[in-house]
Structures are given as structure tokens and as C-alpha cells.
Design an enzyme around this catalytic site. Structure first.
Site, mmCIF file in Angstrom:
data_model
loop_
_atom_site.group_PDB
_atom_site.id
_atom_site.type_symbol
_atom_site.label_atom_id
_atom_site.label_comp_id
_atom_site.label_asym_id
_atom_site.label_seq_id
_atom_site.Cartn_x
_atom_site.Cartn_y
_atom_site.Cartn_z
ATOM 1 N N ARG A 57 65.260 63.567 43.610
ATOM 2 C CA ARG A 57 64.890 62.493 44.505
ATOM 3 C C ARG A 57 66.114 62.023 45.263
ATOM 4 O O ARG A 57 67.189 61.869 44.674
ATOM 5 C CB ARG A 57 64.310 61.332 43.708
ATOM 6 N N SER A 108 56.941 59.880 45.633
ATOM 7 C CA SER A 108 56.172 59.072 44.695
ATOM 8 C C SER A 108 56.073 57.631 45.190
ATOM 9 O O SER A 108 55.549 57.367 46.265
ATOM 10 C CB SER A 108 56.779 59.149 43.306
ATOM 11 N N HIS A 109 56.606 56.663 44.429
ATOM 12 C CA HIS A 109 56.480 55.251 44.769
ATOM 13 C C HIS A 109 57.733 54.703 45.458
ATOM 14 O O HIS A 109 57.848 53.494 45.658
ATOM 15 C CB HIS A 109 56.211 54.434 43.500
ATOM 16 N N LYS A 111 58.931 67.422 42.492
ATOM 17 C CA LYS A 111 58.489 67.549 41.104
ATOM 18 C C LYS A 111 58.193 69.027 40.887
ATOM 19 O O LYS A 111 57.432 69.633 41.656
ATOM 20 C CB LYS A 111 57.257 66.688 40.845
ATOM 21 N N ASP A 162 49.209 55.344 43.058
ATOM 22 C CA ASP A 162 50.551 55.370 43.639
ATOM 23 C C ASP A 162 50.585 56.378 44.776
ATOM 24 O O ASP A 162 49.572 57.011 45.106
ATOM 25 C CB ASP A 162 51.606 55.662 42.566
ATOM 26 N N ASP A 190 51.603 59.358 45.283
ATOM 27 C CA ASP A 190 51.271 60.777 45.135
ATOM 28 C C ASP A 190 50.145 61.020 44.135
ATOM 29 O O ASP A 190 49.870 62.154 43.778
ATOM 30 C CB ASP A 190 52.511 61.599 44.768
ATOM 31 N N ASP A 200 49.485 60.452 40.858
ATOM 32 C CA ASP A 200 49.507 60.825 39.450
ATOM 33 C C ASP A 200 49.461 59.614 38.518
ATOM 34 O O ASP A 200 49.523 59.745 37.304
ATOM 35 C CB ASP A 200 50.705 61.726 39.112
ATOM 36 N N ARG A 201 49.330 58.387 39.107
ATOM 37 C CA ARG A 201 49.259 57.177 38.289
ATOM 38 C C ARG A 201 48.065 56.322 38.705
ATOM 39 O O ARG A 201 47.685 56.313 39.872
ATOM 40 C CB ARG A 201 50.556 56.365 38.411
ATOM 41 N N HIS A 243 50.939 56.935 34.066
ATOM 42 C CA HIS A 243 50.643 58.363 33.886
ATOM 43 C C HIS A 243 49.749 58.522 32.659
ATOM 44 O O HIS A 243 50.103 58.074 31.570
ATOM 45 C CB HIS A 243 51.928 59.162 33.667
#
Length: 396
Positions: free
Chosen positions: A15, A103-104, A113, A245, A247, A249-250, A332
């Protein structure tokens, strides 16, 4: 040629700030390093996807160039949620994929990832990749002169297959009206469609994919990002709110009364249901979760296992242990039961609605779960990227 900024290699992913620490050249060289890792494990093909950030197209193209130069065929699945990349690695039997996502993080960030031969890279394997990339010079050398050929690049749309797979698995006992806040992240292109196919009436908030995130930050772990969802629940007939979020995944969950049901409490409902069909199974959760999970899991016939925080670390432990379910406080949730064992906010949302549809009052069920004081995530603003390493070293 500039050296790659070492601080972009984090504990669970890569990142950095686009064009400053995470450049196109860096992405291409990382693609070459991943190709070398893949070849060592007999991999020949990678899936590549990206979220809705404005820098996504150029970084994913650079990544694909590096993978191709290292002999890897690439299937580009376009703008997707992160779990759709994981799903595609099963669909195409590659076991290997890269999601280009910040992501966030704020819009100026992006990241990667990564999964190679079924293993999500984390901790030391990410540092192995860093050393591999730093050791090599030009992209051709990074990719590996031993590659017997350049790889191919093709595109694919896996969205219908992904949605079909969830709809074939999850069945709601009754129709529901729900509010969905995607925060302008990539799940906005898929989540409303998914929940409508499951039989829900969906009230959409910020489901247009926009990499500038003009409304609020796509991070449901922060209460301030759920205010719009709380307001929507108060003024409409929606009985529950789901938030994702950037992307996908949460998962975040909000009741009709505006109460946030944090992921460790969500895990209680999931664990009870999963254990009803997998008695004696292990349920994994991270150190930030409520201590109430220990007696809850034991009461419902399971074995609680506390583990390290980090989606890659939890996923690796789930794979090693054979547990049917895992989760962490950040949102997650990992279902191996009826699913593939990766973290997927949209699938977790579908499984939550399946449970809530079995009762007449979703709010009563959610708010009756054991609760305790939870420490929020504390974020310390620092002046420079990578300064956190120096700070932690001084604290240690």
C-alpha cells in the site's frame, strides 16, 4: 531506475501513495516478482482485478505487464470487489490473483492484495517479495530471464458467475427491505443487484462507483461513516442496514434503531448457525473481538480460538486448522462453511440476511446479542509514509 519504497510492503498487503511511493514502475516490478514466486510453485496464470480508484487502470496494466514478462498468463476481470478476485482464482483454478485496491484508505492511495498458489501473502512472504524485487534490476530481470515465454492477457466478466453462486447457496425465508451503503466503492456495482436477486427491496446509498469518494469514506468500522445509513433507516421502512468498505471484503451492520452491530457480535450469530451443522468445530476470531465470544461459542458446542489480527493471518490459520468460520473486529468474515474460506463482505451480508429473515423482528435479534464495551481503533496521524515503523521501533 529509482529504488522501490520499502515502506509500501505492509504486514498484510502492499500500500502506498500513487505516483509517490507506489508508482507504475513499482507495480510492474512487483508483477515480475510475483511471476517468479508463481513459477517456483508451478503457477502459470494470475487473475487481476481492481477497485474503483482513479489510479486503478494504470496500476493494473503495469502489474499485468510485469506478470506477462515473467511468463504468467493474466486474466483481467476489471472493476470488482476484492472477494471476486478470490472467487475467480477458484473459478479459473489458478489459486493466484492480485487485487489492485486501496481498500479504506484515502483516494490518493492504492495497493495490492496478493495470492499465490492458494496462499495469501502476508508478513514474511511479503518481505520475501520485497527482497526479490529489490534484488533484481530492470523489469526484464525482475520478471526473470528464465521465463520461457511472455504470458498472454485476456479479459473476463465473472460477475454473473459470482452472483449466481451466492444466489444458489443463500435462501431468505421472507422478503426484506434493506438499506445498503457502499460509500461509492466497487461493491456498489454488485451488492444491490445481489440482494435484489435474493428477494430484497433495496434502498441504495452511494452505490455509484466513484474513486474520489465524494460522500463519505468507505470504511464501516468508523461510526461517523454510518451516519447516513442510520438516517436512512430512521426515515424509511428498511429493517436493517448493510455497509461495505471500498473493496467489499468487510461488512457493517446497523439496526432499525441505529445501533451498530460490530463484527464480533455478528460473528455470534454466524457461529451459532454454523455450529448447528458442524458440532465441535473450531471458530477463529482476532484479539480485538469481545471476550463474550468464548462462552458463546462453547455454549453452542464449538471451540473458540483467539488469533492474530490481519485478514491474511486469519485466512492462513483458517486454512491450516480446517475451521468452518473465522472473523475479526475490523469486519472481515471468513466462511469455509458453504463457501471458499476467504473474506467476503457481500457473501457475509447475504448470510446475515438469511438468518434475519427467519425471525419476525431483525432488530430484536441483533440487539439481544451479548454486548460489552469495545475500544475503537485508534489512528495516530503521522507526517510521512513509513514513519510508523520508526515510531513502533522507538516504542519497543
Amino acid at each position: 531506475m529509482k529504488p522501490i519504497a520499502p515502506e509500501i510492503f505492509k504486514a498484510y498487503d502492499i500500500r502506498g501513495i500513487v505516483d509517490r511511493t507506489l508508482t507504475e514502475e513499482a507495480a510492474e516490478r512487483i508483477g515480475g516478482g510475483l511471476a517468479t514466486m508463481g513459477r517456483a510453485k508451478g503457477v502459470s496464470k494470475f487473475v487481476v482485478g481492481r477497485d474503483g480508484r482513479l489510479s486503478g487502470p494504470k496500476l493494473s496494466r503495469a502489474l499485468a505487464r510485469g506478470l506477462n514478462a515473467g511468463g504468467m498468463d493474466v486474466i483481467d476481470i476489471g472493476v470488482v470487489a476484492t472477494p471476486m478476485v478470490y472467487y475467480a482464482t477458484h473459478l479459473f483454478a489458478t489459486g493466484s490473483g492480485v487485487m489492485v485496491t486501496g481498500s479504506h484508505n484515502p483516494p490518493e492511495y492504492n495497493g495490492l492484495k496478493m495470492m499465490v498458489d492458494g496462499e495469501t501473502l502476508a508478513a514474511e512472504t511479503i518481505q520475501d517479495l520485497r527482497r526479490l524485487v529489490e534484488k533484481a534490476a530492470p523489469v526484464q530481470q525482475t520478471a526473470g530471464m528464465t521465463a520461457s515465454r511472455n504470458g498472454t492477457l485476456e479479459t473476463a466478466d465473472i460477475s454473473s458467475s459470482y452472483l449466481d453462486r451466492i444466489v444458489s447457496d443463500v435462501k431468505l425465508a421472507r422478503p426484506m427491505t434493506i438499506a445498503v451503503d457502499c460509500g461509492n466503492g466497487s461493491p456498489g456495482a454488485f451488492a444491490p443487484k445481489l440482494f435484489r436477486r435474493l428477494g430484497c427491496e433495496v434502498i441504495e446509498l452511494f452505490c455509484e462507483v466513484d474513486g474520489t469518494f465524494p460522500n463519505h469514506h468507505p470504511d464501516p468500522s468508523k461510526p461517523e461513516n454510518l451516519k447516513d445509513l442510520v438516517s436512512e433507516l430512521a426515515r424509511t421502512d428498511a429493517e436493517v442496514g448493510l455497509a461495505f468498505d471500498g473493496d467489499g471484503d468487510r461488512l457493517g451492520v446497523v439496526t432499525k434503531n441505529g445501533r451498530i452491530i460490530y463484527p464480533d457480535r455478528q460473528l455470534m450469530l454466524f457461529a451459532e448457525e454454523v455450529l448447528s451443522r458442524n458440532p465441535g468445530a473450531e471458530i477463529i476470531f482476532d484479539v480485538k473481538c469481545t471476550r463474550n465470544l468464548f462462552p458463546w461459542i462453547r455454549k453452542h458446542g464449538g471451540r473458540p480460538l483467539l488469533w492474530k489480527t490481519g485478514h491474511s493471518l486469519i485466512k492462513a490459520k483458517l486454512r491450516e486448522s480446517g475451521a468452518p468460520l473465522a472473523g475479526e473486529m475490523s469486519g472481515h468474515v471468513f466462511f469455509k462453511d458453504r463457501w471458499y474460506g476467504f473474506d467476503d463482505g457481500m457473501y457475509a451480508g447475504a448470510r446475515m440476511l438469511e438468518l434475519l429473515s427467519r425471525v419476525p423482528d431483525a432488530t430484536q435479534l441483533l440487539e439481544s446479542l451479548p454486548d460489552s464495551i469495545s475500544t475503537p481503533e485508534l489512528n495516530i496521524p503521522l507526517a510521512a509514509e513509513g514513519e510508523n515503523h520508526q515510531l513502533i521501533a522507538e516504542l519497543q
